[in-house]
Write a protein that holds these residues in place. Structure first.
Motif, PDB file in Angstrom:
ATOM      1  N   GLY A   1      -7.364  54.794  18.022  1.00 40.37           N
ATOM      2  CA  GLY A   1      -6.789  55.172  16.729  1.00 40.37           C
ATOM      3  C   GLY A   1      -5.385  54.626  16.549  1.00 40.37           C
ATOM      4  O   GLY A   1      -5.004  54.222  15.438  1.00 40.37           O
ATOM      5  N   LEU A   2      -4.610  54.607  17.628  1.00 37.53           N
ATOM      6  CA  LEU A   2      -3.254  54.060  17.559  1.00 37.53           C
ATOM      7  C   LEU A   2      -3.290  52.586  17.212  1.00 37.53           C
ATOM      8  O   LEU A   2      -2.548  52.114  16.334  1.00 37.53           O
ATOM      9  CB  LEU A   2      -2.541  54.273  18.901  1.00 37.53           C
ATOM     10  CG  LEU A   2      -1.134  53.687  19.021  1.00 37.53           C
ATOM     11  CD1 LEU A   2      -0.194  54.346  18.019  1.00 37.53           C
ATOM     12  CD2 LEU A   2      -0.596  53.871  20.444  1.00 37.53           C
ATOM     13  N   GLY A   3      -4.141  51.827  17.887  1.00 36.74           N
ATOM     14  CA  GLY A   3      -4.263  50.399  17.595  1.00 36.74           C
ATOM     15  C   GLY A   3      -4.761  50.153  16.185  1.00 36.74           C
ATOM     16  O   GLY A   3      -4.280  49.249  15.486  1.00 36.74           O
ATOM     17  N   PHE A   4      -5.729  50.962  15.739  1.00 36.24           N
ATOM     18  CA  PHE A   4      -6.302  50.813  14.401  1.00 36.24           C
ATOM     19  C   PHE A   4      -5.239  51.036  13.327  1.00 36.24           C
ATOM     20  O   PHE A   4      -5.085  50.233  12.394  1.00 36.24           O
ATOM     21  CB  PHE A   4      -7.448  51.816  14.227  1.00 36.24           C
ATOM     22  CG  PHE A   4      -8.289  51.591  13.006  1.00 36.24           C
ATOM     23  CD1 PHE A   4      -9.444  50.833  13.070  1.00 36.24           C
ATOM     24  CD2 PHE A   4      -7.931  52.137  11.772  1.00 36.24           C
ATOM     25  CE1 PHE A   4     -10.235  50.622  11.950  1.00 36.24           C
ATOM     26  CE2 PHE A   4      -8.701  51.931  10.643  1.00 36.24           C
ATOM     27  CZ  PHE A   4      -9.862  51.174  10.730  1.00 36.24           C
ATOM     28  N   THR A   5      -4.481  52.129  13.460  1.00 34.46           N
ATOM     29  CA  THR A   5      -3.468  52.431  12.445  1.00 34.46           C
ATOM     30  C   THR A   5      -2.290  51.461  12.503  1.00 34.46           C
ATOM     31  O   THR A   5      -1.703  51.133  11.471  1.00 34.46           O
ATOM     32  CB  THR A   5      -2.954  53.874  12.597  1.00 34.46           C
ATOM     33  OG1 THR A   5      -2.572  54.123  13.962  1.00 34.46           O
ATOM     34  CG2 THR A   5      -4.051  54.867  12.217  1.00 34.46           C
ATOM     35  N   LEU A   6      -1.946  50.989  13.706  1.00 37.26           N
ATOM     36  CA  LEU A   6      -0.872  49.991  13.807  1.00 37.26           C
ATOM     37  C   LEU A   6      -1.247  48.729  13.044  1.00 37.26           C
ATOM     38  O   LEU A   6      -0.412  48.151  12.340  1.00 37.26           O
ATOM     39  CB  LEU A   6      -0.619  49.650  15.277  1.00 37.26           C
ATOM     40  CG  LEU A   6       0.388  48.514  15.525  1.00 37.26           C
ATOM     41  CD1 LEU A   6       1.767  48.900  15.001  1.00 37.26           C
ATOM     42  CD2 LEU A   6       0.455  48.168  17.009  1.00 37.26           C
TER      43      LEU A   6
ATOM     44  N   ILE B   1      -3.238  48.504  10.468  1.00 31.81           N
ATOM     45  CA  ILE B   1      -3.146  48.808   9.034  1.00 31.81           C
ATOM     46  C   ILE B   1      -1.692  48.702   8.580  1.00 31.81           C
ATOM     47  O   ILE B   1      -1.390  48.111   7.529  1.00 31.81           O
ATOM     48  CB  ILE B   1      -3.698  50.212   8.730  1.00 31.81           C
ATOM     49  CG1 ILE B   1      -5.202  50.266   8.994  1.00 31.81           C
ATOM     50  CG2 ILE B   1      -3.407  50.603   7.278  1.00 31.81           C
ATOM     51  CD1 ILE B   1      -5.804  51.644   8.821  1.00 31.81           C
ATOM     52  N   ILE B   2      -0.785  49.287   9.374  1.00 25.66           N
ATOM     53  CA  ILE B   2       0.650  49.246   9.034  1.00 25.66           C
ATOM     54  C   ILE B   2       1.135  47.805   8.947  1.00 25.66           C
ATOM     55  O   ILE B   2       1.831  47.422   7.994  1.00 25.66           O
ATOM     56  CB  ILE B   2       1.459  50.042  10.065  1.00 25.66           C
ATOM     57  CG1 ILE B   2       1.140  51.538   9.969  1.00 25.66           C
ATOM     58  CG2 ILE B   2       2.964  49.800   9.865  1.00 25.66           C
ATOM     59  CD1 ILE B   2       1.696  52.351  11.109  1.00 25.66           C
TER      60      ILE B   2
END
Length: 260
Positions: A246-251, A253-254
């Protein structure tokens, strides 16, 4: 090819090299939780990049097709998936946590097989960076210069732990640090090479850009589902892989929104 494009080509390889260099700074092997966490992070970045940086631009470029605008994205996705499936069967390789050799049976050493395993799933990353740069260079409105850089930077970030994942265990098994670093670095060399080949190929068939973008996405999703998700969930039950995914996914997106 301008300087910015060359920088984006090199950036992912720099990430792999920097990660491999951790073998000189850290003692011992990666513990299981850290390995799974890094694998989950890499998977999250790749999954988000497949959607935001590849599939959505592919759909955007095909907008004039109306109800059929999904067709290039869907066809390209499946072609990319089957391309990686084919490579998985014809390239001999071995993953870190198993003694099982996949692909043809050949007389290669375990270290070489491990490098080939990482190189295999670096191919779609190189394809993704190459086709994104090509789409930006040749004026495809679905991919902006910032979005192309965001993709290269995101893959470079996730390549950092990948470099460490290959070099540190090799040293832990008795290989000298210098040689382990070299093997880790070589595992990422396929990325700039596949990126350059993709750009050269894309210049001749610009109208097929939506297919190429989704092709790279299909190849990346194959790697995430077939290799990274099982690896991040291997061993004793832990939520670390899910959280770092989830951290990699949202990073990603950012990066895509902030830089695109």
């Amino acid at each position: 090819m301008n300087v910015k494009a060359i920088q984006e080509l090199i950036l992912p390889f720099v990430g792999t090299t920097a990660g491999s260099a951790m073998v000189f700074l850290m003692k011992g092997e990666l513990n299981d939780k850290l390995r799974r966490g890094l694998t989950g992070f890499a998977g999250g970045v790749m999954m988000a990049a497949s959607i935001w940086s590849l599939i959505l631009p592919s759909l955007s470029m095909s907008g004039e097709m109306g109800r059929w605008s999904f067709f290039p994205a869907v066809l390209g996705f499946w072609l990319g998936t089957f391309f990686l499936l084919l490579l998985d069967h014809i390239i001999p390789h071995q993953h870190m946590e198993t003694e099982v050799v996949e692909g043809p049976k050949v007389g290669l050493g375990k270290s070489t097989m491990l490098v080939l395993a990482v190189a295999l799933h670096n191919i779609p990353e190189g394809l993704a960076v190459g086709v994104s740069i090509a789409a930006w260079l040749y004026g495809e409105t679905g991919v902006a210069a910032g979005a192309s850089f965001a993709l290269a930077l995101g893959i470079a970030i996730q390549n950092f732990p990948e470099g460490a994942i290959i070099s540190m265990p090799l040293h832990g098994e008795g290989m000298k640090k210098e040689k382990a670093f070299l093997y880790g670095t070589l595992s990422g060399a396929v990325e700039p090479l596949s990126s350059i080949l993709t750009i050269l190929f894309a210049t001749r068939i610009v109208p097929l850009m939506p297919y190429l973008l989704s092709f790279a996405a299909g190849a990346m999703v194959y790697v995430v589902v077939e290799e990274l998700i099982p690896e991040m969930n291997s061993g004793e039950h832990s939520n670390i892989g899910v959280l770092t995914f989830g951290l990699g996914f949202t990073l990603m997106i950012i990066l895509d929104i902030a830089l695109g």
